[in-house]
Design a protein around this motif. Sequence first.
Motif, PDB file in Angstrom:
ATOM      1  N   ILE A 178       3.053  39.308-111.064  1.00  0.00           N
ATOM      2  CA  ILE A 178       3.617  37.764-111.195  1.00  0.00           C
ATOM      3  C   ILE A 178       5.292  38.007-110.853  1.00  0.00           C
ATOM      4  O   ILE A 178       5.928  38.748-111.311  1.00  0.00           O
ATOM      5  CB  ILE A 178       3.457  37.105-112.476  1.00  0.00           C
ATOM      6  CG1 ILE A 178       1.885  37.082-112.832  1.00  0.00           C
ATOM      7  CG2 ILE A 178       4.342  35.746-112.489  1.00  0.00           C
ATOM      8  CD1 ILE A 178       1.592  36.427-114.245  1.00  0.00           C
ATOM      9  N   VAL A 179       5.675  37.124-109.797  1.00  0.00           N
ATOM     10  CA  VAL A 179       6.912  36.972-109.262  1.00  0.00           C
ATOM     11  C   VAL A 179       7.395  35.765-110.059  1.00  0.00           C
ATOM     12  O   VAL A 179       8.532  35.749-110.351  1.00  0.00           O
ATOM     13  CB  VAL A 179       7.074  36.875-107.873  1.00  0.00           C
ATOM     14  CG1 VAL A 179       8.604  36.948-107.339  1.00  0.00           C
ATOM     15  CG2 VAL A 179       6.260  37.989-107.442  1.00  0.00           C
ATOM     16  N   VAL A 180       6.866  34.527-109.725  1.00  0.00           N
ATOM     17  CA  VAL A 180       7.415  33.359-110.349  1.00  0.00           C
ATOM     18  C   VAL A 180       6.541  32.725-111.472  1.00  0.00           C
ATOM     19  O   VAL A 180       5.409  32.647-110.990  1.00  0.00           O
ATOM     20  CB  VAL A 180       7.614  32.287-109.171  1.00  0.00           C
ATOM     21  CG1 VAL A 180       8.189  30.866-109.806  1.00  0.00           C
ATOM     22  CG2 VAL A 180       8.645  32.809-108.155  1.00  0.00           C
ATOM     23  N   PHE A 181       7.063  32.486-112.661  1.00  0.00           N
ATOM     24  CA  PHE A 181       6.220  31.935-113.776  1.00  0.00           C
ATOM     25  C   PHE A 181       6.125  30.540-113.495  1.00  0.00           C
ATOM     26  O   PHE A 181       7.164  29.754-113.220  1.00  0.00           O
ATOM     27  CB  PHE A 181       6.785  32.017-115.130  1.00  0.00           C
ATOM     28  CG  PHE A 181       6.701  33.623-115.616  1.00  0.00           C
ATOM     29  CD1 PHE A 181       5.394  34.442-115.887  1.00  0.00           C
ATOM     30  CD2 PHE A 181       7.939  34.398-115.805  1.00  0.00           C
ATOM     31  CE1 PHE A 181       5.442  35.686-116.179  1.00  0.00           C
ATOM     32  CE2 PHE A 181       7.949  35.674-116.267  1.00  0.00           C
ATOM     33  CZ  PHE A 181       6.658  36.199-116.370  1.00  0.00           C
ATOM     34  N   HIS A 182       4.769  29.825-113.453  1.00  0.00           N
ATOM     35  CA  HIS A 182       4.622  28.447-113.277  1.00  0.00           C
ATOM     36  C   HIS A 182       5.278  27.577-114.480  1.00  0.00           C
ATOM     37  O   HIS A 182       4.927  28.224-115.718  1.00  0.00           O
ATOM     38  CB  HIS A 182       3.018  28.272-113.464  1.00  0.00           C
ATOM     39  CG  HIS A 182       2.798  26.583-113.132  1.00  0.00           C
ATOM     40  ND1 HIS A 182       2.433  26.180-114.222  1.00  0.00           N
ATOM     41  CD2 HIS A 182       2.470  26.111-112.089  1.00  0.00           C
ATOM     42  CE1 HIS A 182       2.084  24.788-113.705  1.00  0.00           C
ATOM     43  NE2 HIS A 182       2.124  24.846-112.360  1.00  0.00           N
TER      44      HIS A 182
END
Length: 197
Positions: A178-182
């Motif tokens: 995961i690079v960007v957490f929603h």
Amino acid sequence: MRPLTEEESKAVFGKLANYIGKNLVHLVDRQDEAYCFRLHRDRVYYVSEASMRLGISVARPNLVSLGTCLGKFSKSGKFKLHITSLDYLAQYAKYKVSAPLPPPCIYLNSRSKVWIKPNGEMPFLYGNHVLKAHLGRITEDTPEHQGVVVYSMNDVPLGFGVTSRSTVDTRKLDPTAIVVFHQADVGEYLRDEDTLF
């Protein structure tokens, strides 16, 4: 509808500063018209003072919404941004996440941006995190745990989230990391239409 207390203001401005940084000044001190933050039923609204004066004539139980809902206070007192604040976050964003371009590569730029490929747009709109496999490119100076706005290829804001790794750490990750957490996406207008307003 009442003004925010000092503690509420700190919570709201702290959360907004994570996404728009020093551009928070442009949100507070506008040159076109005076705007203010108001609390109504645990929701924080960003409304022009002219509209606020007109809204005072409506009884509190009858008032549903006024201005733009930026977010909501939880029962524990924490502030959570709603997707309805996306227009202002996108306009004043410090770090942007956008969608697709060729294979992952690093760019230096004054504003940090991350592009996601078209195959990553739909999973994000369904509420999933952005994976490294969905990245197109990322700028050099995006720090870890920084609020970012997610854009489509056509520069249409899709939502916002928080980076899980810095740019340097992102290079070393495997494709399923995961690079960007929603945090929020425009799909919430459909998924949460009963509880959004």
